[in-house]
Structures are given as structure tokens and as C-alpha cells.
Write a protein that holds these residues in place. Structure first.
Motif, PDB file in Angstrom:
ATOM      1  N   THR A 182      60.771  28.947  -3.191  1.00 17.23           N
ATOM      2  CA  THR A 182      59.398  28.740  -3.642  1.00 17.23           C
ATOM      3  C   THR A 182      58.871  27.360  -3.256  1.00 17.23           C
ATOM      4  N   MET A 183      57.607  27.345  -2.816  1.00 17.95           N
ATOM      5  CA  MET A 183      56.897  26.104  -2.505  1.00 17.95           C
ATOM      6  C   MET A 183      55.695  25.988  -3.442  1.00 17.95           C
ATOM      7  N   VAL A 184      55.440  24.789  -3.927  1.00 16.50           N
ATOM      8  CA  VAL A 184      54.311  24.544  -4.823  1.00 16.50           C
ATOM      9  C   VAL A 184      53.365  23.542  -4.164  1.00 16.50           C
ATOM     10  N   LEU A 185      52.104  23.928  -4.014  1.00 13.77           N
ATOM     11  CA  LEU A 185      51.072  23.068  -3.437  1.00 13.77           C
ATOM     12  C   LEU A 185      49.884  23.044  -4.393  1.00 13.77           C
ATOM     13  N   ILE A 186      49.686  21.931  -5.087  1.00 13.04           N
ATOM     14  CA  ILE A 186      48.590  21.820  -6.043  1.00 13.04           C
ATOM     15  C   ILE A 186      47.802  20.546  -5.762  1.00 13.04           C
ATOM     16  N   ALA A 187      46.513  20.706  -5.458  1.00  8.78           N
ATOM     17  CA  ALA A 187      45.617  19.553  -5.324  1.00  8.78           C
ATOM     18  C   ALA A 187      45.076  19.221  -6.710  1.00  8.78           C
ATOM     19  N   GLU A 188      45.041  17.939  -7.074  1.00  4.48           N
ATOM     20  CA  GLU A 188      44.661  17.548  -8.421  1.00  4.48           C
ATOM     21  C   GLU A 188      43.458  16.615  -8.405  1.00  4.48           C
ATOM     22  N   GLN A 189      42.644  16.761  -9.429  1.00  7.66           N
ATOM     23  CA  GLN A 189      41.426  15.957  -9.551  1.00  7.66           C
ATOM     24  C   GLN A 189      41.499  15.134 -10.830  1.00  7.66           C
ATOM     25  N   ASN A 190      41.496  13.829 -10.668  1.00  9.26           N
ATOM     26  CA  ASN A 190      41.570  12.928 -11.804  1.00  9.26           C
ATOM     27  C   ASN A 190      40.177  12.481 -12.198  1.00  9.26           C
ATOM     28  N   ILE A 191      40.075  11.812 -13.329  1.00 12.30           N
ATOM     29  CA  ILE A 191      38.783  11.303 -13.789  1.00 12.30           C
ATOM     30  C   ILE A 191      38.235  10.307 -12.770  1.00 12.30           C
ATOM     31  N   ALA A 247      43.198  13.140   1.602  1.00 15.35           N
ATOM     32  CA  ALA A 247      44.626  12.902   1.391  1.00 15.35           C
ATOM     33  C   ALA A 247      44.887  11.641   0.578  1.00 15.35           C
ATOM     34  N   LEU A 248      43.858  10.866   0.245  1.00 17.30           N
ATOM     35  CA  LEU A 248      44.042   9.628  -0.502  1.00 17.30           C
ATOM     36  C   LEU A 248      44.334   9.962  -1.958  1.00 17.30           C
ATOM     37  N   VAL A 249      45.603   9.873  -2.322  1.00 14.60           N
ATOM     38  CA  VAL A 249      46.009  10.194  -3.692  1.00 14.60           C
ATOM     39  C   VAL A 249      46.799   9.036  -4.257  1.00 14.60           C
ATOM     40  N   SER A 250      46.718   8.863  -5.559  1.00  8.01           N
ATOM     41  CA  SER A 250      47.511   7.828  -6.219  1.00  8.01           C
ATOM     42  C   SER A 250      48.943   8.322  -6.381  1.00  8.01           C
ATOM     43  N   THR A 251      49.868   7.391  -6.564  1.00  7.31           N
ATOM     44  CA  THR A 251      51.283   7.750  -6.587  1.00  7.31           C
ATOM     45  C   THR A 251      51.658   8.594  -7.803  1.00  7.31           C
ATOM     46  N   ASP A 252      50.843   8.532  -8.864  1.00  9.12           N
ATOM     47  CA  ASP A 252      51.192   9.265 -10.084  1.00  9.12           C
ATOM     48  C   ASP A 252      50.326  10.512 -10.275  1.00  9.12           C
ATOM     49  N   LEU A 253      49.721  11.016  -9.181  1.00  7.84           N
ATOM     50  CA  LEU A 253      48.769  12.105  -9.318  1.00  7.84           C
ATOM     51  C   LEU A 253      49.430  13.473  -9.420  1.00  7.84           C
ATOM     52  N   ARG A 254      50.646  13.621  -8.955  1.00  8.09           N
ATOM     53  CA  ARG A 254      51.286  14.942  -8.921  1.00  8.09           C
ATOM     54  C   ARG A 254      51.784  15.354 -10.302  1.00  8.09           C
ATOM     55  N   ILE A 255      50.909  15.376 -11.249  1.00  3.17           N
ATOM     56  CA  ILE A 255      51.308  15.728 -12.615  1.00  3.17           C
ATOM     57  C   ILE A 255      51.511  17.228 -12.742  1.00  3.17           C
ATOM     58  N   ALA A 256      50.496  17.995 -12.355  1.00  3.97           N
ATOM     59  CA  ALA A 256      50.598  19.449 -12.476  1.00  3.97           C
ATOM     60  C   ALA A 256      51.688  20.006 -11.573  1.00  3.97           C
ATOM     61  N   GLU A 257      51.746  19.502 -10.336  1.00  7.34           N
ATOM     62  CA  GLU A 257      52.744  19.990  -9.387  1.00  7.34           C
ATOM     63  C   GLU A 257      54.154  19.739  -9.900  1.00  7.34           C
ATOM     64  N   THR A 258      54.386  18.526 -10.411  1.00  7.19           N
ATOM     65  CA  THR A 258      55.702  18.183 -10.951  1.00  7.19           C
ATOM     66  C   THR A 258      56.031  19.028 -12.166  1.00  7.19           C
ATOM     67  N   THR A 259      55.036  19.266 -13.015  1.00  7.59           N
ATOM     68  CA  THR A 259      55.250  20.076 -14.218  1.00  7.59           C
ATOM     69  C   THR A 259      55.647  21.500 -13.852  1.00  7.59           C
ATOM     70  N   VAL A 260      54.962  22.077 -12.856  1.00  2.50           N
ATOM     71  CA  VAL A 260      55.281  23.442 -12.423  1.00  2.50           C
ATOM     72  C   VAL A 260      56.679  23.502 -11.826  1.00  2.50           C
ATOM     73  N   LEU A 261      57.020  22.538 -10.980  1.00  4.03           N
ATOM     74  CA  LEU A 261      58.354  22.510 -10.373  1.00  4.03           C
ATOM     75  C   LEU A 261      59.439  22.387 -11.437  1.00  4.03           C
ATOM     76  N   ASP A 262      59.219  21.524 -12.428  1.00  2.00           N
ATOM     77  CA  ASP A 262      60.209  21.360 -13.495  1.00  2.00           C
ATOM     78  C   ASP A 262      60.369  22.651 -14.290  1.00  2.00           C
ATOM     79  N   ALA A 263      59.247  23.328 -14.554  1.00  2.00           N
ATOM     80  CA  ALA A 263      59.313  24.580 -15.306  1.00  2.00           C
ATOM     81  C   ALA A 263      60.082  25.649 -14.537  1.00  2.00           C
ATOM     82  N   LEU A 264      59.845  25.730 -13.229  1.00  2.88           N
ATOM     83  CA  LEU A 264      60.566  26.689 -12.402  1.00  2.88           C
ATOM     84  C   LEU A 264      62.052  26.367 -12.353  1.00  2.88           C
ATOM     85  N   ARG A 265      62.350  25.092 -12.186  1.00  3.59           N
ATOM     86  CA  ARG A 265      63.750  24.668 -12.120  1.00  3.59           C
ATOM     87  C   ARG A 265      64.474  24.981 -13.424  1.00  3.59           C
TER      88      ARG A 265
END
Length: 364
Positions: free
Chosen positions: A275-284, A299-317
Motif C-alpha cells: 500500500t502507498m499513501v499520498l495525501i496533500a494537506e492544507q494548513n491554516i 510542493a512547498l510544504v513544511s517539515t511537520d505537514l504530513r500529519i494525516a499521511e503519517t496518521t494513516v500509515l501508523d493506523a495501517l501498520r
């Protein structure tokens, strides 16, 4: 005096068989595995005994190199062995790298016995592993790029062509009773078996014990030619009474995966696909969602932006998915495909599958 002379003679003959099993050479930046294989005394000739002993020595060297790697320390504490124990996908990739290495420093003995070494450039280890390993003081960090780092023993990795893997391998066979054509055909068969084994090495699970794994893999490889759709002779020649042939084999992934799954070796189990997870996130404060796999300003994203993507990966794992594609690799391959922003097309998804082996892509 005679006993002393006999003891000295025995010790003088021992070093080739008493060498260390495996080691890390930080000066040359290589992982080394030493292997030895005993000859089958019932073989019809020394040449035939040598080939069997060489296969046994390769397996022994692979096991020893893997054990040495597992003993390496991590920057966060613990060992590589602990890390591999908890990550089935990474273990499969590591074993695939080690199995694809060509032996060096091979020594043949008069009775057909063989000793050899395998060397794996440390900079060729998977990215997740090279990032985590603690290097000695004064040593440069590992590259982890997966590119060859000057190691001549590293063969070209399998390439993907549609639904086929293209793998180059070498085979050998001894000439018996002067029948060179028969030996050449056996060498080709041996090369095709090796090509299939290397291709399968990156597609199998490592949850079984090594002995059980080898038994199952041997059963798969008994009909290795059934996975080869076609092959080309790259090089052939003679080494004494042994025919050597190099082939470029085109291996059907569908046929291979079917057998690997039947033997319980396929990494992507039913219900737990790769499984691959690709989630684009929009911050305030952001005008639109962004992701590392987008091009240009998107592609300009902050280093801590992958919140949803990381959460989904952790849940799958945590749910038992052992075949999750590393987010860095997912981003890199998605950039190669290009043109993916708010939607992903079927063609783009198929291209990502060919690059990563992903069976399911969670996109949002």
C-alpha cells in the motif's frame, strides 16, 4: 615429536575453514559474509561436487552477512536485528540486496570443497536502514541511495518492463563424458534459476526461519523456467571443465507471484496488500493543499505537514499491514510520474505500480 608435527600441520591447514563468519569493514565500507561448502562425496566428478559446494557456500555467506548486519547498532539504540524483526518489508528488501550479490574471493579445493566471500557496499543498503545505522566516530554517514558505490561485486538490479522483471544472472555446469552441449544447457538452466531467485528475493516475506524459507524457495525454483518468458545469452565461456553462461532473463511477475503466494512467501498477502499513501494537506493560512510529491510552488510544504499521511500509515501498520511503501520513496516515485495534483488517473496509478509494486494507492 611426531604428535607435535601432526598438530602443527593440522593447524596450518585450518585457516581457510576457521575464518570469521561475517564482519563490517568500515575502511572499505562493505558488509562481508564468509561462506564454506562441503562437497558431496557421491558426486560423479570433482567439478559436479564443486558446484554443489559453491551453492552451499553462497547460502552460508548470505546467512553470515545477514547476522553481522543484524548486530549493527542503531542511532536510537538497539540493533538492526530488532528493527528488521518489526519490519517485514524492510527485511525482504535487505535480503533481496544480499542475495543479489555476486561472490568474490572464491577458493576451490582438490576434494571439491569451496570457500567464498560476499561483499555488500554499505552505501547500497535501503534508505530507511542506512539512515538509522550508527556509524563509528570519524566515518562518513551512509549514502543510502541504493546506487552502486564502486562495488564490482554488485550485479545490476532487476529492471521492470511492464509486467516483467529483467534480471541478469550467471550459471555453471560441469562437462561430463565430453558432452559440452548438455553442460551448456544445464548452465543456462542454472542461470535462469539464479535470475528467478534474485527476482523473487525482493518479493518474498522473511517471517519464516531461514531453513524453512530455503525449502519453500527450492520448491518454487524447481520449475524456474516456467516463470521465464524469454531470455538472451549475454556471455558464455569455459573455466576448465565447467561451462559458464550469463543470461538476461525476462521474468513474468504474475506467474512468479502466483507461486510465491501459494508457498506463503509473497509479501503482499490477501487482505494486506502493498500500500502507498499520498495525501496533500492544507494548513491554516494556505491557499490550497500541498505535498512533497507535487511540482513547483505546490510542493512547498513544511517539515511537520504530513500529519494525516503519517496518521494513516501508523493506523495501517498497527492494523497488520506489513507492506507499506516508505513515504519518501512514494514521494520520489510520484514526482517521476508527474502531473498528479488534486486527482490521479488510472494511467498514473499503473505507472506508480510499475515503479513501486503498489497494489493499493490511498490518495486524497
Amino acid at each position: 615429536m611426531l604428535r607435535r608435527i601432526a598438530l602443527i600441520a593440522a593447524l596450518a591447514a585450518a585457516p581457510t575453514l576457521a575464518q570469521g563468519k561475517g564482519e563490517i569493514d568500515w575502511n572499505r565500507r562493505v558488509l562481508i559474509g564468509h561462506g564454506q561448502g562441503a562437497p558431496d562425496l557421491n558426486s560423479p566428478s570433482v567439478a559436479v561436487a564443486r558446484l554443489g559446494a559453491e551453492r552451499a557456500a553462497k547460502l552460508d555467506a548470505f546467512r553470515n552477512a545477514l547476522e553481522s548486519l543484524k548486530g549493527m547498532q542503531l542511532q536510537s539504540g538497539g540493533s538492526v536485528g530488532t528493527l528488521l524483526q518489526d519490519d517485514e518489508t524492510l527485511t525482504g528488501r535487505v535480503e533481496g540486496t544480499l542475495k543479489g550479490v555476486k561472490p568474490i574471493k572464491t577458493r576451490y579445493f582438490s576434494d571439491g570443497g569451496v570457500t567464498l566471500d560476499i561483499e555488500v557496499p554499505l552505501d547500497d543498503l535501503p534508505l530507511e536502514l542506512s539512515r538509522a545505522i550508527r556509524v563509528p566516530a570519524g566515518a562518513a554517514p551512509l549514502k543510502g541511495s541504493g546506487d552502486a558505490a564502486g562495488g564490482s561485486a554488485q550485479p545490476a538490479p532487476a529492471q521492470v518492463q511492464g509486467d516483467m522483471l529483467v534480471q541478469v544472472a550467471q550459471g555453471e555446469a560441469a562437462v561430463l563424458d565430453g558432452d559440452r552441449p548438455a553442460a551448456r544447457q544445464k548452465a543456462i538452466d542454472d542461470a535462469l534459476r539464479g535470475a528467478v531467485e534474485m527476482a523473487a528475493g525482493t518479493r518474498v516475506s522473511s517471517t519464516t526461519e531461514m531453513k524453512d524459507f530455503q525449502v519453500k524457495m527450492d520448491q518454487v525454483l524447481t520449475h524456474a523456467q516456467g516463470f521465464v518468458r524469454r531470455y538472451e545469452i549475454v556471455k558464455e565461456g569455459m573455466d576448465g571443465a565447467v561451462v559458464q553462461v550469463s543470461v538476461r532473463a525476462f521474468i513474468g511477475t504474475a506467474e512468479l507471484d502466483k507461486d510465491l503466494q501459494a508457498m506463503g512467501l509473497l509479501m503482499a498477502r490477501k487482505g494486506m496488500p502493498r500500500t502507498m499513501v499520498l495525501i496533500a494537506e492544507q494548513n491554516i493560512g494556505m491557499a490550497a493543499p500541498r505535498a512533497a510529491w507535487m511540482r513547483g510552488q505546490d510542493a512547498l510544504v513544511s517539515t511537520d505537514l504530513r500529519i494525516a499521511e503519517t496518521t494513516v500509515l501508523d493506523a495501517l501498520r498497527n492494523g497488520g499491514f506489513g507492506q507499506l511503501i516508505d513515504p519518501e520513496i512514494a514521494a520520489e516515485k510520484t514526482v517521476q510520474v508527474g502531473g498528479i495534483a488534486s486527482e490521479i488517473t488510472g494511467a498514473q496509478a499503473r505507472r506508480l505500480k510499475s515503479l513501486t509494486g503498489a497494489e493499493v494507492i490511498l490518495f486524497g
